[in-house]
Design a protein around this motif. Structure first.
Motif, PDB file in Angstrom:
ATOM      1  N   LEU A 203       7.308  40.375 102.334  1.00 19.50           N
ATOM      2  CA  LEU A 203       8.408  40.736 101.657  1.00 19.50           C
ATOM      3  C   LEU A 203       9.727  40.822 102.698  1.00 19.50           C
ATOM      4  O   LEU A 203      10.896  39.932 102.460  1.00 19.50           O
ATOM      5  CB  LEU A 203       8.681  41.860 100.710  1.00 19.50           C
ATOM      6  CG  LEU A 203       9.674  42.148  99.901  1.00 19.50           C
ATOM      7  CD1 LEU A 203       9.990  41.009  98.910  1.00 19.50           C
ATOM      8  CD2 LEU A 203       9.724  43.332  99.283  1.00 19.50           C
ATOM      9  N   GLY A 204       9.648  41.416 103.668  1.00 19.36           N
ATOM     10  CA  GLY A 204      10.566  41.827 104.845  1.00 19.36           C
ATOM     11  C   GLY A 204      10.687  40.319 105.216  1.00 19.36           C
ATOM     12  O   GLY A 204      12.056  39.858 105.490  1.00 19.36           O
ATOM     13  N   LEU A 205       9.919  39.554 105.742  1.00 18.49           N
ATOM     14  CA  LEU A 205       9.904  38.473 106.467  1.00 18.49           C
ATOM     15  C   LEU A 205      10.902  37.447 105.620  1.00 18.49           C
ATOM     16  O   LEU A 205      11.728  36.662 106.049  1.00 18.49           O
ATOM     17  CB  LEU A 205       8.692  37.830 106.881  1.00 18.49           C
ATOM     18  CG  LEU A 205       7.897  38.650 107.996  1.00 18.49           C
ATOM     19  CD1 LEU A 205       6.634  38.076 108.242  1.00 18.49           C
ATOM     20  CD2 LEU A 205       8.911  38.495 109.439  1.00 18.49           C
ATOM     21  N   SER A 206      10.392  37.423 104.190  1.00 17.21           N
ATOM     22  CA  SER A 206      10.914  36.535 103.216  1.00 17.21           C
ATOM     23  C   SER A 206      12.506  36.697 102.931  1.00 17.21           C
ATOM     24  O   SER A 206      13.139  35.805 102.984  1.00 17.21           O
ATOM     25  CB  SER A 206      10.121  36.614 101.937  1.00 17.21           C
ATOM     26  OG  SER A 206      10.893  36.087 100.874  1.00 17.21           O
ATOM     27  N   SER A 207      12.805  37.976 103.134  1.00 22.76           N
ATOM     28  CA  SER A 207      14.259  38.226 102.809  1.00 22.76           C
ATOM     29  C   SER A 207      15.152  37.870 103.915  1.00 22.76           C
ATOM     30  O   SER A 207      16.035  37.411 103.969  1.00 22.76           O
ATOM     31  CB  SER A 207      14.288  40.021 102.478  1.00 22.76           C
ATOM     32  OG  SER A 207      13.679  40.140 101.481  1.00 22.76           O
ATOM     33  N   VAL A 208      14.493  38.086 105.140  1.00 20.15           N
ATOM     34  CA  VAL A 208      15.251  37.530 106.518  1.00 20.15           C
ATOM     35  C   VAL A 208      15.755  36.189 106.483  1.00 20.15           C
ATOM     36  O   VAL A 208      16.715  35.621 106.762  1.00 20.15           O
ATOM     37  CB  VAL A 208      14.536  38.076 107.665  1.00 20.15           C
ATOM     38  CG1 VAL A 208      15.120  37.404 109.108  1.00 20.15           C
ATOM     39  CG2 VAL A 208      14.635  39.631 107.977  1.00 20.15           C
ATOM     40  N   LEU A 209      14.320  35.314 106.181  1.00 17.33           N
ATOM     41  CA  LEU A 209      14.598  33.890 105.948  1.00 17.33           C
ATOM     42  C   LEU A 209      15.549  33.485 104.845  1.00 17.33           C
ATOM     43  O   LEU A 209      16.289  32.438 105.251  1.00 17.33           O
ATOM     44  CB  LEU A 209      13.201  33.351 105.603  1.00 17.33           C
ATOM     45  CG  LEU A 209      12.277  33.492 106.852  1.00 17.33           C
ATOM     46  CD1 LEU A 209      10.992  33.013 106.477  1.00 17.33           C
ATOM     47  CD2 LEU A 209      12.731  32.316 107.971  1.00 17.33           C
TER      48      LEU A 209
END
Length: 502
Positions: A105-111
């Motif tokens: 989820l965190g990686l998705s939000s950054v992208l």
């Protein structure tokens, strides 16, 4: 002996459910809903980005194709998450798997936040893939965690809470996606990344609550931690009968390792359990309910709703499903699983027929567009009353500890594969006009017939009793000797599981 004993589960169980679900299945519903609002803005961004790179604009069909992939890659991520869920749940436990799941989820939000600045629509595609993995893991691990943590009389309601939070996530996503909030042209990257907020809430709250008692005892062999978790979750000390049920489940497993998904297909003792989970998991997506959320705006425009009212009409669909799943949560331990599944699918089939008739007369009879909208609301309401909630409960109830993670992997994989297929096929089905819901209507009727003839009731039954019911299907009329009668009554004190005072 203790002179005072608590009489039932404390608020700890309810708080555990909330802490897990706010960053779990809520993400699934939320990320289904938010992708509808910024459709036009992201399509414009895709075209502008392509023109900046190549000097030419994309054709309309090319933009539509890329957009369809942005939408549908969420399903592919969900499939990957389903395949990861079983091994994660066995290796790290139910609670820790949900916590680790927030990495995706965190990686998705950054992208998502960075995509417009980087002028890369590919980052949006990757972000949707990662958040799909997050949803796939939570959709499998969370119902398992709830079903294993709740007492028998609350097992269905606790596991069904996953569906309640999914529906709440849909409603929340629709509200946040309004043009007045994050659905405007300037805010869509933040809309796609906004799922990180409930993820952070989960990371701050879930570590304070116990792991699944079944996992602690059967998988880790930690008897003291299991008893402590049961007392904390259930708020009572008289755990003898409950521990005996867990130990019987452990005894049936014989200390075997967790099964792999492909091993279940060759095991006769779970043949009908597996068929049942596969049937209801597939029907949950092939009934077409989620297609309405993916393409809500186009469905309402087809029904004759004006463009300025569409975003508010879609909020009504989320409110309907949320209301229905809450009602289902209250009814499941009274009406049972079979009645809710059969009733839900039969009602969906009926409303699909009415919807098709209303669509055929929408241009000649006054008021038909609003009847169409009513049919969509009723369709989603019927879905929430049964299939949305009960489907996720079944694998926990009909499989033992060694087979449960593999069963959830199979069910989740089928769900996401069918979800992807519906998302890709529905735009073409909608070209059939009023006939587009005929396949969905057929699926609803077929699933209701299957449940009526092949799925035993599980309400209020132990795993031994449920297994005995399925043995009649798996081994013929004579069945096999029930595990409930083949396993002796456990001497819990002698096993040092419970202290003599219990």
């Amino acid at each position: 002996n203790h002179n005072t004993r608590n009489t039932g589960p404390t608020g700890t169980l309810a708080l555990t459910v909330c802490a897990a679900a706010v960053g779990g299945t809520l993400q699934y519903g939320y990320n289904i809903a938010i992708i509808d609002a910024p459709t036009a803005h992201i399509c414009t961004f895709i075209n502008d980005t392509w023109r900046e790179r190549r000097g030419t604009r994309l054709e309309a069909y090319q933009v539509t194709l890329i957009w369809s992939f942005v939408v549908s890659v969420f399903s592919l991520g969900g499939l990957l998450g389903s395949l990861l869920a079983g091994p994660l749940a066995v290796r790290f436990g139910r609670k820790r798997s949900l916590l680790l799941n927030n990495v995706f989820l965190g990686l998705s939000s950054v992208l998502s936040v960075s995509s417009r600045t980087a002028r890369s629509f590919e980052m949006i595609i990757l972000a949707r893939l990662l958040v799909g993995i997050n949803a796939g893991v939570s959709m499998n691990v969370q119902p398992m965690y709830f079903g294993e943590s709740a007492p028998k009389h609350l097992r269905g309601a606790a596991a069904l809470s996953s569906a309640v939070f999914t529906a709440f996530g849909v409603l929340l996503g629709q509200v946040v996606g309004l043009r007045e909030l994050l659905g405007g042209e300037s805010w869509w990257p933040y809309l796609l990344a906004s799922g990180v907020v409930p993820g952070v809430i989960q990371l701050l709250t879930l570590p304070w609550f116990p792991e699944s008692p079944c996992y602690l005892l059967i998988d880790r062999g930690d008897k003291e931690a299991c008893v402590k978790a049961l007392r904390q979750l259930w708020g009572r000390d008289d755990l003898g009968a409950d521990m005996e049920q867990i130990l019987q489940e452990q005894g049936r497993g014989g200390g075997a390792r967790a099964k792999r998904p492909w091993e279940l297909f060759g095991e006769r003792s779970v043949r009908w359990q597996l068929l049942s989970v596969m049937a209801v998991s597939s029907a949950m997506q092939l009934c077409g309910n989620d297609a309405i959320y993916f393409y809500a705006s186009s469905v309402f425009r087809e029904a004759g709703i004006s463009s300025d009212r569409v975003q508010y009409a879609t909020i009504g669909t989320g409110a309907c499903e949320f209301t229905a799943t809450v009602l289902c949560n209250l009814l499941i331990e009274h009406l049972g699983r079979r009645l809710l599944l059969i009733g839900g699918y039969v009602l969906m089939a009926c409303w699909a027929l009415v919807f098709m008739v209303a669509l055929s007369y929408r241009e000649t009879v006054d008021g038909m567009p609003y009847l169409c909208m009513t049919c969509i609301f009723a369709y989603i309401l019927s879905f929430g009353l049964g299939p949305a909630g009960v489907t996720g409960v079944l694998p926990t109830e009909i499989f033992n500890q060694t087979a449960r993670p593999a069963a959830y992997t199979i069910a989740g994989s089928l769900m996401w594969i069918n979800f992807f297929l519906v998302g890709m096929v529905f735009p073409f089905l909608s070209e059939l006009g009023e006939l587009c819901f005929i396949p969905f209507c057929a699926v609803c009727l077929l699933c209701s017939l299957y449940v009526g003839f092949a799925l035993p009731e599980t309400k209020g039954k132990t795993l031994s009793e449920i297994t005995h019911d399925f043995d009649r299907l798996n081994f013929g009329a004579e069945g096999r000797r029930s595990p409930a009668t083949s396993i002796p009554r456990w001497n819990l004190t002698a096993l040092n599981i419970l202290p003599p005072c219990l």
